[in-house]
Design a protein around this motif. Structure first.
Motif, PDB file in Angstrom:
ATOM      1  N   HIS A   1       0.854  -1.185   0.000  1.00 54.69           N
ATOM      2  CA  HIS A   1       0.000   0.000   0.000  1.00 54.69           C
ATOM      3  C   HIS A   1       0.887   1.231   0.000  1.00 54.69           C
ATOM      4  O   HIS A   1       1.715   1.411   0.888  1.00 54.69           O
ATOM      5  CB  HIS A   1      -0.902   0.006   1.233  1.00 54.69           C
ATOM      6  CG  HIS A   1      -1.669   1.275   1.393  1.00 54.69           C
ATOM      7  ND1 HIS A   1      -1.564   2.063   2.501  1.00 54.69           N
ATOM      8  CD2 HIS A   1      -2.508   1.901   0.554  1.00 54.69           C
ATOM      9  CE1 HIS A   1      -2.330   3.126   2.334  1.00 54.69           C
ATOM     10  NE2 HIS A   1      -2.908   3.061   1.173  1.00 54.69           N
ATOM     11  N   ASP A   2       0.720   2.063  -1.021  1.00 55.23           N
ATOM     12  CA  ASP A   2       1.555   3.242  -1.146  1.00 55.23           C
ATOM     13  C   ASP A   2       0.844   4.436  -0.518  1.00 55.23           C
ATOM     14  O   ASP A   2      -0.121   4.956  -1.067  1.00 55.23           O
ATOM     15  CB  ASP A   2       1.847   3.511  -2.610  1.00 55.23           C
ATOM     16  CG  ASP A   2       3.050   4.394  -2.775  1.00 55.23           C
ATOM     17  OD1 ASP A   2       3.131   5.383  -2.024  1.00 55.23           O
ATOM     18  OD2 ASP A   2       3.901   4.090  -3.618  1.00 55.23           O
ATOM     19  N   VAL A   3       1.326   4.846   0.646  1.00 58.65           N
ATOM     20  CA  VAL A   3       0.628   5.899   1.394  1.00 58.65           C
ATOM     21  C   VAL A   3       0.698   7.228   0.646  1.00 58.65           C
ATOM     22  O   VAL A   3      -0.303   7.940   0.498  1.00 58.65           O
ATOM     23  CB  VAL A   3       1.235   6.054   2.805  1.00 58.65           C
ATOM     24  CG1 VAL A   3       0.447   7.060   3.609  1.00 58.65           C
ATOM     25  CG2 VAL A   3       1.252   4.726   3.516  1.00 58.65           C
ATOM     26  N   SER A   4       1.890   7.588   0.138  1.00 56.36           N
ATOM     27  CA  SER A   4       2.035   8.888  -0.503  1.00 56.36           C
ATOM     28  C   SER A   4       1.183   8.979  -1.755  1.00 56.36           C
ATOM     29  O   SER A   4       0.560  10.005  -2.019  1.00 56.36           O
ATOM     30  CB  SER A   4       3.486   9.128  -0.898  1.00 56.36           C
ATOM     31  OG  SER A   4       4.315   8.845   0.164  1.00 56.36           O
ATOM     32  N   ARG A   5       1.166   7.909  -2.519  1.00 55.29           N
ATOM     33  CA  ARG A   5       0.407   7.981  -3.758  1.00 55.29           C
ATOM     34  C   ARG A   5      -1.084   7.966  -3.492  1.00 55.29           C
ATOM     35  O   ARG A   5      -1.862   8.567  -4.229  1.00 55.29           O
ATOM     36  CB  ARG A   5       0.794   6.830  -4.678  1.00 55.29           C
ATOM     37  CG  ARG A   5       2.175   7.024  -5.277  1.00 55.29           C
ATOM     38  CD  ARG A   5       2.463   6.007  -6.318  1.00 55.29           C
ATOM     39  NE  ARG A   5       1.624   6.173  -7.492  1.00 55.29           N
ATOM     40  CZ  ARG A   5       1.412   5.211  -8.377  1.00 55.29           C
ATOM     41  NH1 ARG A   5       1.967   4.059  -8.212  1.00 55.29           N
ATOM     42  NH2 ARG A   5       0.651   5.425  -9.420  1.00 55.29           N
ATOM     43  N   SER A   6      -1.481   7.286  -2.438  1.00 54.56           N
ATOM     44  CA  SER A   6      -2.903   7.245  -2.133  1.00 54.56           C
ATOM     45  C   SER A   6      -3.414   8.613  -1.712  1.00 54.56           C
ATOM     46  O   SER A   6      -4.577   8.933  -1.910  1.00 54.56           O
ATOM     47  CB  SER A   6      -3.171   6.237  -1.023  1.00 54.56           C
ATOM     48  OG  SER A   6      -2.845   4.956  -1.460  1.00 54.56           O
ATOM     49  N   SER A   7      -2.521   9.430  -1.136  1.00 52.77           N
ATOM     50  CA  SER A   7      -2.972  10.757  -0.710  1.00 52.77           C
ATOM     51  C   SER A   7      -3.244  11.639  -1.917  1.00 52.77           C
ATOM     52  O   SER A   7      -3.837  12.702  -1.797  1.00 52.77           O
ATOM     53  CB  SER A   7      -1.918  11.399   0.189  1.00 52.77           C
ATOM     54  OG  SER A   7      -0.774  11.679  -0.570  1.00 52.77           O
ATOM     55  N   GLN A   8      -2.816  11.210  -3.093  1.00 53.75           N
ATOM     56  CA  GLN A   8      -3.072  11.968  -4.313  1.00 53.75           C
ATOM     57  C   GLN A   8      -4.495  11.780  -4.808  1.00 53.75           C
ATOM     58  O   GLN A   8      -4.912  12.464  -5.735  1.00 53.75           O
ATOM     59  CB  GLN A   8      -2.129  11.495  -5.411  1.00 53.75           C
ATOM     60  CG  GLN A   8      -0.691  11.823  -5.155  1.00 53.75           C
ATOM     61  CD  GLN A   8      -0.264  13.023  -5.940  1.00 53.75           C
ATOM     62  OE1 GLN A   8      -0.706  13.221  -7.056  1.00 53.75           O
ATOM     63  NE2 GLN A   8       0.562  13.843  -5.349  1.00 53.75           N
ATOM     64  N   GLY A   9      -5.200  10.850  -4.230  1.00 52.89           N
ATOM     65  CA  GLY A   9      -6.585  10.696  -4.641  1.00 52.89           C
ATOM     66  C   GLY A   9      -6.959   9.269  -5.002  1.00 52.89           C
ATOM     67  O   GLY A   9      -8.049   8.835  -4.731  1.00 52.89           O
ATOM     68  N   THR A  10      -6.035   8.533  -5.601  1.00 58.66           N
ATOM     69  CA  THR A  10      -6.373   7.162  -5.981  1.00 58.66           C
ATOM     70  C   THR A  10      -5.674   6.189  -5.051  1.00 58.66           C
ATOM     71  O   THR A  10      -4.508   6.364  -4.742  1.00 58.66           O
ATOM     72  CB  THR A  10      -5.888   6.856  -7.406  1.00 58.66           C
ATOM     73  OG1 THR A  10      -5.716   8.065  -8.081  1.00 58.66           O
ATOM     74  CG2 THR A  10      -6.866   5.987  -8.119  1.00 58.66           C
TER      75      THR A  10
END
Lengths: 365, 342
Positions: A142-151
């Protein structure tokens, strides 16, 4: 049943919504420290159903300043193959079985930041899980930083069979790689991942207000009333309007940093290798010199009718340097590929957004 | 689902209980995080066929003054219930709590849940167990969360704390007064992306949803915004055509929203746009160049041996190396430029 499933490879991973939420919670709570945990579930016709998860115990890090943070991260990353955690896991699974949870270990999960998850730790963990016979395990990232981008970024990986075989032997020399034709693209196999909701959850989701009310509403008397009106819908969960966010600089900067870091690593590895080649060359030159000297001596002895000296003594006298493992280089290459793909995806969506903004700001052009 | 009931708390005479061991019955607010609810629903699905309700322990954090409780996690506890008696596996509860505390020491025991809205004598017994001294939540009140999971009906959740009640000490042990307290369902920033995907599956027949890419998510968000804009512009058009009732409040709101659009020079936009898009494209280009270079380097490293001796190999990698370094520097430069522009 086991005989049936033995040979069918895992084709897909299906994750329950509960597990998604648990992983997100655990990962974001511990961010930027890596968070790891165990997955339980079962396998059905080539689809691995992950139905529950639990985090591994935290390792006590005395302080949370810079250095300790790193070590805590390392400890957490190594947690899945830690002996104490295996005990913890078995105990937890034993308890979960009592409340009818599918009590089979099906892998582990880890959190990541900007896709920097391909490293020796991850490989060793997955190897630890995957080396068992007839295993059905995956690693969820699970990529926390990328998930904060919206997806949401949640991916399922397994080590490829060829890599498993190579890693078991532990030989990643140039010669071996050449023989097996192994490439860095073959280390990990990504499995398609779907999210699954239970009936009850679907029912709950339908109860949550997300859409604009359908019926006619009376008009608010003034602006303040409009803001406080309970009928004003909350921003919907789906689609997530966060993905319209225009900030690109932090993302690019971080990716550039990570890429540079990878290049640095690659450089170090190449230097190591070069060093090895040089010392190998030196040793070989020495051996040849010695052999020639011995040959000359022997011919002199032959001429003098003396017994010959053995010519293979060099094997005892000289020691050839060990070739450094190319595994690190392979992983690093895979990591770079990962970053590059990530940038590709990012630039695709960001250029779309930028053109949208431009035509919005400059109508008619 | 967390409907806004209004609550009124009155001070009341307390039942017989040892002096000095009175649990607090002060009102409190309860916040429930979605993963706790998800977990309860999951447990409810996995209940034994002959049992109407299942129970479990709630874990969470308490604010310093104890007036705010956030339920963050929960786990199931096996129990059996017959007409006459209830049996909770206390040993299981204790060991599971210990296991959870090892993984997350900050989340402590705050109460328990049941998957039916019914409150009965057994509820009181269990509530007293969870609120007791020692293993329980004492001196804070234990929170009881009920989530109804009757098929065909709305999922309804309620939260209670309890006060002791009963004439004698014996009666007080198996009875208590459940006091409703307000609660709400809240999700954090980080949960948003997950919830998006989960709720996007809610209208699908198979109740499942694959992971979507950034681009797909963007497309969906844009379509959604366009729909909303259409709705608003249709309304405005109708008002202009005198077909819909005008509203000054709505007009004012739209006016405010429109005035948020920045007034900038077209040339500025053009310049900023070009700078930024170039940055993005350069980074993307360089990233792919690096990828190719690394690939090439790997291939050369393994292929060189067939061409010549070890010396040839080291020369080969050396050459590659220089290139690589060059690539790195180029990248570095590109990045510095970019940060300056930004």
């Amino acid at each position: 049943m086991a005989e049936f499933t033995k040979d069918t490879p895992l084709r897909a991973v299906q994750v329950e919504a509960l597990v998604v939420m648990k992983i997100i919670k655990h990962s974001s709570q511990n961010f930027p420290t890596t968070a790891t945990g165990s997955l339980v579930g079962m396998e059905k016709n080539g689809t691995l159903e992950v139905t529950s998860s639990f985090p591994f115990p935290t390792v006590d890090a005395p302080a949370t300043d810079g250095h300790h943070n790193d070590s805590a991260s390392n400890l957490a990353a190594a947690a899945p193959r830690n002996k104490a955690n295996v005990v913890y896991q078995n105990e937890m699974i034993k308890f979960l079985r009592e409340v009818n949870v599918d009590a089979n270990n099906v892998g582990w999960y880890t959190s990541a930041s900007m896709g920097n998850f391909i490293n020796l730790n991850m490989i060793e963990n997955q190897f630890f899980f995957q080396k068992e016979m007839n295993e059905r395990t995956v690693a969820l990232v699970h990529d926390v930083s990328r998930s904060s981008q919206g997806t949401l970024s949640l991916r399922a990986f397994r080590l490829s069979p060829t890599f498993m075989a190579a890693y078991k032997e532990g030989k990643f020399t140039t010669e071996n790689l050449q023989k097996s034709g192994f490439r860095y693209q073959d280390i990990l196999v990504e499995l398609p991942l779907t999210i699954h909701n239970s009936h009850l959850l679907t029912s709950l989701l339908h109860q949550l207000p997300s859409d604009a009310p359908k019926e006619e509403l009376s008009f608010p008397p003034n602006l303040a009333a409009l803001r406080q009106d309970p009928n004003t819908p909350q921003p919907p969960l789906f689609p997530n309007l966060d993905s319209l966010d225009l900030s690109i600089d932090p993302f690019l900067e971080k990716t550039c940093d990570l890429l540079l870091e990878s290049i640095e690593n690659h450089h170090t590895e190449l230097n190591n290798h070069q060093y090895y080649q040089r010392s190998l060359g030196r040793e070989q030159a020495k051996i040849t010199a010695w052999q020639q000297k011995r040959k000359a001596e022997n011919s002199a002895r032959a001429a003098a009718k003396q017994p010959l000296l053995p010519e293979d003594e060099w094997q005892r006298l000289f020691k050839l340097p060990q070739e450094p493992s190319r595994l690190e280089t392979l992983l690093n290459s895979r990591q770079v590929e990962q970053y590059a793909r990530q940038v590709d995806g990012f630039s695709a969506s960001v250029s779309t957004k930028m053109f949208a903004v431009k035509s919005n700001m400059l109508p008619g052009e | 689902m967390a409907e806004k009931d209004s609550f009124l708390h009155l001070a009341r005479p307390l039942g017989p209980a040892p002096v000095g061991a009175q649990p607090s019955t002060a009102p409190l607010g309860v916040v429930i995080q979605p993963q706790a609810i998800f977990s309860i629903l999951d447990h409810s699905l996995r209940r034994p066929a002959d049992q109407d309700r299942v129970i479990g322990t709630l874990l969470g954090v308490r604010s310093e003054d104890g007036t705010e409780i956030e339920i963050r996690n929960c786990y199931a506890v096996p129990h059996t219930e017959t007409a006459e008696q209830v049996e909770v596996d206390m040993d299981y509860q204790k060991q599971m709590l210990a296991l959870h505390l090892r993984a997350n020491p900050r989340e402590v025991l705050v109460g328990w849940y049941a998957t039916s809205s019914e409150l009965n004598t057994f509820s009181a017994l269990i509530q007293n167990f969870y609120g007791q001294q020692g293993d329980g939540t004492f001196p804070h009140p234990a929170v009881h969360l009920t989530v109804s999971t009757v098929p065909g009906q709305e999922i309804e959740s309620r939260t209670y704390i309890s006060a002791p009640i009963g004439v004698t000490a014996e009666r007080a042990a198996d009875s208590c007064l459940f006091i409703p307290v307000p609660h709400e369902l809240k999700y954090g920033e980080a949960d948003k992306s997950g919830l998006e995907l989960i709720s996007s599956a809610k209208d699908r027949e198979d109740r499942s949803q694959g992971i979507i890419t950034d681009l797909e998510a963007l497309e969906r968000a844009v379509t959604h915004v366009l729909d909303m804009l259409d709705r608003v512009s249709k309304y405005v058009g109708d008002v202009l055509d005198e077909e819909a009732t005008p509203s000054s409040a709505l007009g004012q709101f739209l006016m405010n929203a429109l005035s948020l659009a920045p007034k900038v020079d077209a040339a500025d936009i053009e310049r900023d746009f070009n700078n930024h898009i170039q940055d993005v494209l350069v980074v993307s280009y360089l990233a792919n160049t690096i990828r190719t270079q690394i690939d090439l380097s790997n291939r050369l490293a393994t292929a060189a041996l067939t061409l010549g001796t070890g010396d040839a190999l080291s020369g080969e990698t050396g050459g590659k190396d220089g290139q690589k370094g060059g690539g790195g520097e180029r990248r570095g430069k590109g990045r510095q430029q970019r940060t300056q522009e930004a």
